[in-house]
Design a protein around this motif. Structure first.
Motif, mmCIF file in Angstrom:
data_model
loop_
_atom_site.group_PDB
_atom_site.id
_atom_site.type_symbol
_atom_site.label_atom_id
_atom_site.label_comp_id
_atom_site.label_asym_id
_atom_site.label_seq_id
_atom_site.Cartn_x
_atom_site.Cartn_y
_atom_site.Cartn_z
ATOM 1 N N UNK A 187 7.011 -10.101 -5.826
ATOM 2 C CA UNK A 187 5.576 -10.007 -6.095
ATOM 3 C C UNK A 187 5.293 -10.270 -7.561
ATOM 4 N N UNK B 5 5.716 -15.302 0.485
ATOM 5 C CA UNK B 5 6.585 -14.132 0.403
ATOM 6 C C UNK B 5 6.483 -13.300 1.679
ATOM 7 N N UNK C 262 3.796 -1.041 -6.709
ATOM 8 C CA UNK C 262 2.935 -0.341 -5.753
ATOM 9 C C UNK C 262 2.688 -1.206 -4.535
ATOM 10 N N UNK C 263 2.372 -2.446 -4.810
ATOM 11 C CA UNK C 263 2.117 -3.369 -3.688
ATOM 12 C C UNK C 263 3.356 -3.500 -2.823
ATOM 13 N N UNK C 264 4.490 -3.580 -3.473
ATOM 14 C CA UNK C 264 5.716 -3.753 -2.699
ATOM 15 C C UNK C 264 6.038 -2.492 -1.920
ATOM 16 N N UNK C 265 5.701 -1.355 -2.503
ATOM 17 C CA UNK C 265 6.068 -0.113 -1.844
ATOM 18 C C UNK C 265 5.252 0.132 -0.596
ATOM 19 N N UNK C 266 3.997 -0.164 -0.660
ATOM 20 C CA UNK C 266 3.149 0.230 0.453
ATOM 21 C C UNK C 266 3.148 -0.798 1.565
ATOM 22 N N UNK D 111 11.347 -6.911 -3.079
ATOM 23 C CA UNK D 111 9.940 -7.226 -2.824
ATOM 24 C C UNK D 111 9.120 -7.155 -4.100
ATOM 25 N N UNK D 112 9.385 -6.113 -4.837
ATOM 26 C CA UNK D 112 8.638 -5.951 -6.091
ATOM 27 C C UNK D 112 8.900 -7.119 -7.028
ATOM 28 N N UNK E 232 12.919 -2.756 -1.292
ATOM 29 C CA UNK E 232 11.679 -2.627 -2.068
ATOM 30 C C UNK E 232 11.789 -3.278 -3.443
#
Lengths: 366, 191
Positions: free
Chosen positions: B38, B22, A232-236, B34-35, B31
């Protein structure tokens, strides 16, 4: 705050826990405390490695004080700690018979001392409680009053003893392996109980398999939650805005720990119109305070804070901002209202403010 | 010995460091990358907030520092800061010790199990009463295997150790999820 206490408890436990966790987990075999009730022996010389018995001596004492207990025997696993395990851990649990414990203490002291003292203590012991005791140092088995059975005793005397009470019930095996196994099982079941407290919805389940199921589900759900949240964090946020995050973090944690007003932080988290609201509140409160302090020059104040006051008079935000509405405040408000109504047509052209006021209203109702 | 809120705080501090790194390095990630970044930063932050006291945290850090792409490696370095040397080096050495001793242990356990199996088969042939308890034991064993796969580094633990680590890991995961939830809420998403 049940959770907190649980965590703290656990952290305590995990810190004082075994050095064995670092090594193998099995090295603390000999340290397992077990208590039971029955008859038993005394096993010395569990090495640090725990699995290899250096030597063990089985000493069986059967004490029969006339009045108190029928047969109370004590099973003691003494453990010789190596030099590198300096700290003596001295654990006793479920000491069902304090007298026996005292006796054990005496015995332990005796082991440290030399033989003459030892015999003295034994005599004292015998005269006091008519129990028997074994002396480990020098093979002089004494038959004392009462029916005492002694077999044993070749044990290293001058060593520092660290012993753990192990009580076996009637009919349970007392050899070292089954003792250790029992101790291990007991520890595991203790941890399972702990996990049962930790995992929600695990209280009603009995049986190890069901509990393990529940634990597995919980761990998996938590891990999936982490995945989901990071997704979610990465998506937004292609890039998180860290200044806000830092501020928020400080607010959040200080609100949790240091007792900041929670209302402000929640407001901050919830309302997107936090900033205008806040400035409004500040201005309102300051103006109200000023008015309370010196009501003589109201006219001067009024000219400064008129648009804002108009806003809060319309939305009745004043009472919200200052919930401690004492009677003089309402008086002030009335007075202010009157004055404002009087002076508004003179000082302010109304049409220039309506837009602002409506915007304010909107924001505050949000 | 510290209260849980300060564990959360510690975790969050380290995580923010990781996220900052990051944020500076990840303009052109898609994405999924990124995920992953994170999640990795969150995991490493959680493990390092536990201070390398437990086996799972050391395992996580060691695994993350062995990651081959350089971004995650730098991420780990960044989060751990000056503790990088301390946490990765001793952990690797101690884990290797653990590994070899545990492999020895596993071998001996295998021998024991084999002999137990033989005995059990004999017993089983004699009595069919024990069947239910054998089934129960097998169930427990299967679930223990699953749990070992879940807890990081759980493969080389014995049962007691595994339970300990599971408790610790659960608590840390709870804290992690809590903090992440708060962050998600704070970044203004409809949850």
């Amino acid at each position: 705050m049940n959770d907190d206490s649980v965590i703290r408890d656990f952290v305590n436990r995990s810190i004082k826990l075994d050095p064995g966790l670092d090594n193998n987990g099995w090295t603390d075999f000999g340290k397992y405390p077990v208590s039971g009730n029955g008859f038993g022996g005394e096993i010395t010389g569990f090495g640090v490695n725990g699995v290899d018995l250096v030597d063990y001596s089985l000493s069986r004492t059967s004490s029969c004080p006339t009045a108190e207990v029928k047969v109370v025997d004590e099973l003691v696993v003494t453990e010789k700690l190596g030099a590198k395990v300096g700290k003596e851990s001295f654990k006793k649990r479920k000491a069902q018979n304090p007298k026996v414990v005292a006796e054990e203490l005496n015995r332990d002291k005796r082991m440290k001392g030399d033989s003459e003292e030892e015999s003295k203590v034994t005599e004292v012991n015998n005269s006091n409680s008519s129990t028997t005791s074994n002396n480990n140092n020098n093979n002089n088995n004494k038959e004392t009053s009462g029916d005492s059975v002694k077999e044993n005793s070749k044990a290293s005397g001058a060593q520092k003893q660290d012993y753990i009470h192990v009580r076996a019930r009637r009919g349970q095996a007392t050899d070292s392996h089954s003792l250790a196994e029992r101790v291990r099982r007991e520890k595991i079941s203790e941890r399972m109980k702990y996990l049962q407290d930790l995992v929600p919805g695990c209280n009603k389940i009995t049986g190890k398999a069901g509990m393990l199921d529940e634990i597995i589900n919980y761990v998996q759900s938590l891990q999936r939650q982490v995945e989901f949240l990071s997704m979610k964090l990465a998506a937004v946020n292609p890039r998180l805005d860290f200044n806000i995050e830092n501020l928020f973090a400080k607010e959040m944690f200080s609100a949790n720990t240091a007792g900041f007003p929670i209302g402000t932080s929640s407001e901050m988290a919830n309302s997107s119109a936090y900033l205008p609201l806040n400035s409004l509140q500040q201005m309102i409160s300051s103006c109200g305070l000023d008015m309370g302090m010196n009501s003589s020059d109201i006219s001067l104040q009024r000219s400064r804070s008129a648009p804002v006051s108009d806003a809060f008079l319309d939305t009745t935000c004043f009472t919200q901002a200052q919930p401690s509405s004492s009677p003089w405040e309402t008086d002030l408000q009335n007075l202010y209202n009157v004055e404002f109504n009087q002076t508004r047509p003179v000082t302010f052209p109304p049409q220039s403010f309506t837009g602002i006021l409506e915007a304010n209203n909107l924001k505050m109702e949000m | 010995m510290r209260p849980p809120s300060s564990f959360k705080q510690e975790f969050f501090k380290k995580w923010v460091v990781g996220l900052q790194y990051y944020g500076t390095s990840s303009r052109d990630m898609n994405i999924l990358e990124r995920k992953k970044a994170i999640k990795l930063s969150a995991d490493v932050a959680m493990a390092s907030a536990r201070d390398g006291k437990t086996y799972w945290s050391r395992y996580l850090i060691a695994k993350a520092s062995k990651e081959d792409d350089c971004i995650s490696k730098n991420l780990v370095k960044n989060i751990l800061g000056n503790e990088y040397e301390r946490l990765t080096k001793p952990s690797s050495s101690s884990s290797s010790i653990h590994q070899c001793s545990s492999s020895k242990w596993i071998r001996s356990k295998n021998i024991v199990r084999r002999s137990c199996n033989m005995r059990r088969i004999r017993k089983h042939a004699q009595k069919h009463v024990l069947a239910s308890s054998i089934i129960a034991k097998r169930m427990v064993k299967k679930r223990t295997q699953v749990l070992k796969a879940l807890v990081p580094g759980g493969e080389s633990m014995d049962e007691f150790c595994l339970l300990e680590e599971t408790i610790d890991y659960l608590l840390s995961l709870q804290a992690q999820v809590d903090v992440m939830h708060k962050l998600v809420n704070a970044s203004g998403l409809p949850s």
